[in-house]
Design a protein around this motif. Structure first.
Motif, PDB file in Angstrom:
ATOM      1  N   MET A   1      37.788  24.233  -9.303  1.00  0.00           N
ATOM      2  CA  MET A   1      36.974  23.153  -8.769  1.00  0.00           C
ATOM      3  C   MET A   1      35.506  23.493  -8.956  1.00  0.00           C
ATOM      4  O   MET A   1      35.132  24.649  -8.906  1.00  0.00           O
ATOM      5  CB  MET A   1      37.262  22.954  -7.286  1.00  0.00           C
ATOM      6  N   SER A   2      34.723  22.466  -9.168  1.00  0.00           N
ATOM      7  CA  SER A   2      33.289  22.613  -9.373  1.00  0.00           C
ATOM      8  C   SER A   2      32.545  21.635  -8.478  1.00  0.00           C
ATOM      9  O   SER A   2      33.124  20.699  -7.948  1.00  0.00           O
ATOM     10  CB  SER A   2      32.923  22.340 -10.831  1.00  0.00           C
ATOM     11  N   ARG A   3      31.242  21.858  -8.372  1.00  0.00           N
ATOM     12  CA  ARG A   3      30.383  20.978  -7.577  1.00  0.00           C
ATOM     13  C   ARG A   3      29.129  20.672  -8.369  1.00  0.00           C
ATOM     14  O   ARG A   3      28.586  21.552  -9.039  1.00  0.00           O
ATOM     15  CB  ARG A   3      30.033  21.653  -6.253  1.00  0.00           C
ATOM     16  N   SER A   4      28.676  19.431  -8.301  1.00  0.00           N
ATOM     17  CA  SER A   4      27.454  19.025  -8.981  1.00  0.00           C
ATOM     18  C   SER A   4      26.533  18.297  -8.017  1.00  0.00           C
ATOM     19  O   SER A   4      26.983  17.475  -7.214  1.00  0.00           O
ATOM     20  CB  SER A   4      27.758  18.084 -10.157  1.00  0.00           C
ATOM     21  N   HIS A   5      25.242  18.624  -8.114  1.00  0.00           N
ATOM     22  CA  HIS A   5      24.204  17.888  -7.392  1.00  0.00           C
ATOM     23  C   HIS A   5      23.530  17.015  -8.442  1.00  0.00           C
ATOM     24  O   HIS A   5      23.035  17.515  -9.452  1.00  0.00           O
ATOM     25  CB  HIS A   5      23.203  18.854  -6.744  1.00  0.00           C
ATOM     26  N   ILE A   6      23.529  15.704  -8.226  1.00  0.00           N
ATOM     27  CA  ILE A   6      23.105  14.736  -9.239  1.00  0.00           C
ATOM     28  C   ILE A   6      22.028  13.835  -8.649  1.00  0.00           C
ATOM     29  O   ILE A   6      22.170  13.354  -7.521  1.00  0.00           O
ATOM     30  CB  ILE A   6      24.314  13.873  -9.681  1.00  0.00           C
ATOM     31  N   VAL A   7      20.970  13.604  -9.413  1.00  0.00           N
ATOM     32  CA  VAL A   7      19.953  12.620  -9.032  1.00  0.00           C
ATOM     33  C   VAL A   7      19.854  11.613 -10.167  1.00  0.00           C
ATOM     34  O   VAL A   7      19.631  11.989 -11.319  1.00  0.00           O
ATOM     35  CB  VAL A   7      18.581  13.280  -8.751  1.00  0.00           C
ATOM     36  N   VAL A   8      20.056  10.331  -9.822  1.00  0.00           N
ATOM     37  CA  VAL A   8      20.043   9.264 -10.814  1.00  0.00           C
ATOM     38  C   VAL A   8      18.747   8.471 -10.653  1.00  0.00           C
ATOM     39  O   VAL A   8      18.432   8.008  -9.554  1.00  0.00           O
ATOM     40  CB  VAL A   8      21.261   8.333 -10.649  1.00  0.00           C
ATOM     41  N   HIS A   9      18.009   8.327 -11.762  1.00  0.00           N
ATOM     42  CA  HIS A   9      16.732   7.611 -11.762  1.00  0.00           C
ATOM     43  C   HIS A   9      16.883   6.288 -12.495  1.00  0.00           C
ATOM     44  O   HIS A   9      17.675   6.176 -13.434  1.00  0.00           O
ATOM     45  CB  HIS A   9      15.661   8.450 -12.469  1.00  0.00           C
ATOM     46  N   GLY A  10      16.098   5.300 -12.094  1.00  0.00           N
ATOM     47  CA  GLY A  10      16.113   3.991 -12.738  1.00  0.00           C
ATOM     48  C   GLY A  10      16.218   2.898 -11.689  1.00  0.00           C
ATOM     49  O   GLY A  10      15.834   3.092 -10.536  1.00  0.00           O
ATOM     50  N   ARG A  11      16.748   1.748 -12.087  1.00  0.00           N
ATOM     51  CA  ARG A  11      16.981   0.663 -11.126  1.00  0.00           C
ATOM     52  C   ARG A  11      18.354   0.885 -10.529  1.00  0.00           C
ATOM     53  O   ARG A  11      19.362   0.371 -11.025  1.00  0.00           O
ATOM     54  CB  ARG A  11      16.876  -0.702 -11.814  1.00  0.00           C
ATOM     55  N   VAL A  12      18.392   1.678  -9.468  1.00  0.00           N
ATOM     56  CA  VAL A  12      19.676   2.102  -8.891  1.00  0.00           C
ATOM     57  C   VAL A  12      19.764   1.857  -7.382  1.00  0.00           C
ATOM     58  O   VAL A  12      20.738   2.246  -6.758  1.00  0.00           O
ATOM     59  CB  VAL A  12      19.964   3.591  -9.214  1.00  0.00           C
ATOM     60  N   GLN A  13      18.756   1.194  -6.817  1.00  0.00           N
ATOM     61  CA  GLN A  13      18.826   0.836  -5.401  1.00  0.00           C
ATOM     62  C   GLN A  13      18.830  -0.678  -5.279  1.00  0.00           C
ATOM     63  O   GLN A  13      18.155  -1.378  -6.030  1.00  0.00           O
ATOM     64  CB  GLN A  13      17.652   1.441  -4.626  1.00  0.00           C
ATOM     65  N   GLY A  14      19.615  -1.188  -4.337  1.00  0.00           N
ATOM     66  CA  GLY A  14      19.695  -2.624  -4.113  1.00  0.00           C
ATOM     67  C   GLY A  14      20.547  -3.357  -5.137  1.00  0.00           C
ATOM     68  O   GLY A  14      20.456  -4.573  -5.268  1.00  0.00           O
ATOM     69  N   VAL A  15      21.375  -2.622  -5.882  1.00  0.00           N
ATOM     70  CA  VAL A  15      22.202  -3.225  -6.933  1.00  0.00           C
ATOM     71  C   VAL A  15      23.680  -2.835  -6.796  1.00  0.00           C
ATOM     72  O   VAL A  15      24.444  -2.955  -7.736  1.00  0.00           O
ATOM     73  CB  VAL A  15      21.671  -2.843  -8.344  1.00  0.00           C
ATOM     74  N   GLY A  16      24.073  -2.360  -5.624  1.00  0.00           N
ATOM     75  CA  GLY A  16      25.467  -1.969  -5.397  1.00  0.00           C
ATOM     76  C   GLY A  16      25.832  -0.625  -5.989  1.00  0.00           C
ATOM     77  O   GLY A  16      27.018  -0.299  -6.124  1.00  0.00           O
ATOM     78  N   PHE A  17      24.828   0.180  -6.325  1.00  0.00           N
ATOM     79  CA  PHE A  17      25.069   1.448  -7.005  1.00  0.00           C
ATOM     80  C   PHE A  17      25.847   2.430  -6.138  1.00  0.00           C
ATOM     81  O   PHE A  17      26.804   3.050  -6.606  1.00  0.00           O
ATOM     82  CB  PHE A  17      23.727   2.060  -7.436  1.00  0.00           C
ATOM     83  N   ARG A  18      25.464   2.563  -4.872  1.00  0.00           N
ATOM     84  CA  ARG A  18      26.143   3.549  -4.007  1.00  0.00           C
ATOM     85  C   ARG A  18      27.605   3.191  -3.782  1.00  0.00           C
ATOM     86  O   ARG A  18      28.479   4.049  -3.860  1.00  0.00           O
ATOM     87  CB  ARG A  18      25.416   3.696  -2.668  1.00  0.00           C
ATOM     88  N   ALA A  19      27.879   1.910  -3.504  1.00  0.00           N
ATOM     89  CA  ALA A  19      29.267   1.486  -3.257  1.00  0.00           C
ATOM     90  C   ALA A  19      30.126   1.694  -4.503  1.00  0.00           C
ATOM     91  O   ALA A  19      31.267   2.167  -4.414  1.00  0.00           O
ATOM     92  CB  ALA A  19      29.291   0.022  -2.835  1.00  0.00           C
ATOM     93  N   THR A  20      29.575   1.369  -5.657  1.00  0.00           N
ATOM     94  CA  THR A  20      30.330   1.542  -6.898  1.00  0.00           C
ATOM     95  C   THR A  20      30.514   3.024  -7.212  1.00  0.00           C
ATOM     96  O   THR A  20      31.576   3.437  -7.680  1.00  0.00           O
ATOM     97  CB  THR A  20      29.622   0.826  -8.060  1.00  0.00           C
ATOM     98  N   THR A  21      29.503   3.818  -6.931  1.00  0.00           N
ATOM     99  CA  THR A  21      29.604   5.268  -7.120  1.00  0.00           C
ATOM    100  C   THR A  21      30.747   5.824  -6.272  1.00  0.00           C
ATOM    101  O   THR A  21      31.542   6.639  -6.743  1.00  0.00           O
ATOM    102  CB  THR A  21      28.272   5.955  -6.749  1.00  0.00           C
ATOM    103  N   LYS A  22      30.852   5.359  -5.034  1.00  0.00           N
ATOM    104  CA  LYS A  22      31.933   5.797  -4.148  1.00  0.00           C
ATOM    105  C   LYS A  22      33.292   5.413  -4.727  1.00  0.00           C
ATOM    106  O   LYS A  22      34.228   6.219  -4.727  1.00  0.00           O
ATOM    107  CB  LYS A  22      31.740   5.194  -2.757  1.00  0.00           C
ATOM    108  N   GLN A  23      33.417   4.187  -5.238  1.00  0.00           N
ATOM    109  CA  GLN A  23      34.682   3.742  -5.823  1.00  0.00           C
ATOM    110  C   GLN A  23      35.081   4.611  -7.010  1.00  0.00           C
ATOM    111  O   GLN A  23      36.238   5.017  -7.135  1.00  0.00           O
ATOM    112  CB  GLN A  23      34.575   2.282  -6.277  1.00  0.00           C
ATOM    113  N   ILE A  24      34.128   4.892  -7.882  1.00  0.00           N
ATOM    114  CA  ILE A  24      34.408   5.725  -9.056  1.00  0.00           C
ATOM    115  C   ILE A  24      34.837   7.124  -8.616  1.00  0.00           C
ATOM    116  O   ILE A  24      35.812   7.681  -9.127  1.00  0.00           O
ATOM    117  CB  ILE A  24      33.188   5.799  -9.995  1.00  0.00           C
ATOM    118  N   ALA A  25      34.110   7.693  -7.667  1.00  0.00           N
ATOM    119  CA  ALA A  25      34.429   9.041  -7.176  1.00  0.00           C
ATOM    120  C   ALA A  25      35.839   9.084  -6.602  1.00  0.00           C
ATOM    121  O   ALA A  25      36.596  10.033  -6.864  1.00  0.00           O
ATOM    122  CB  ALA A  25      33.404   9.469  -6.135  1.00  0.00           C
TER     123      ALA A  25
END
Length: 91
Positions: A1-25
């Protein structure tokens, strides 16, 4: 098992990014969290199978929602785990 700390830059707030990220994870059986940062980026901590983590980052890079526009992703990988029990959206 591994762990990653990720920071995503761009238009990523207010567009459903967090909810979709959770679904993918969850689909990839990753554990950890996602949250908005004050600078407009999104911060993620994810752990699980290394192949799943790579697939996760690949999907994030494609822009997981139609309205998101990912400009850059910073990744720091770790060999140790934090032992998260699930993947959650932090406020």
């Amino acid at each position: 098992m591994s762990r990653s700390h990720i920071v995503v830059h761009g238009r990523v707030q207010g567009v459903g990014f967090r909810a979709t990220t959770k679904q993918i994870a969850e689909q990839l059986e990753l554990k950890g969290w996602v949250k908005n940062k004050s600078d407009g980026s999104v911060e993620i901590e994810a752990e699980g199978d290394p192949a799943s983590l790579k697939e996760f980052v690949d999907q994030l890079n494609e822009g997981p929602t139609p309205f998101a526009k990912v400009q850059a992703i910073d990744i720091e990988d770790f060999d140790s785990e934090e032992g998260y029990e699930k993947f959650k959206v932090k406020e």
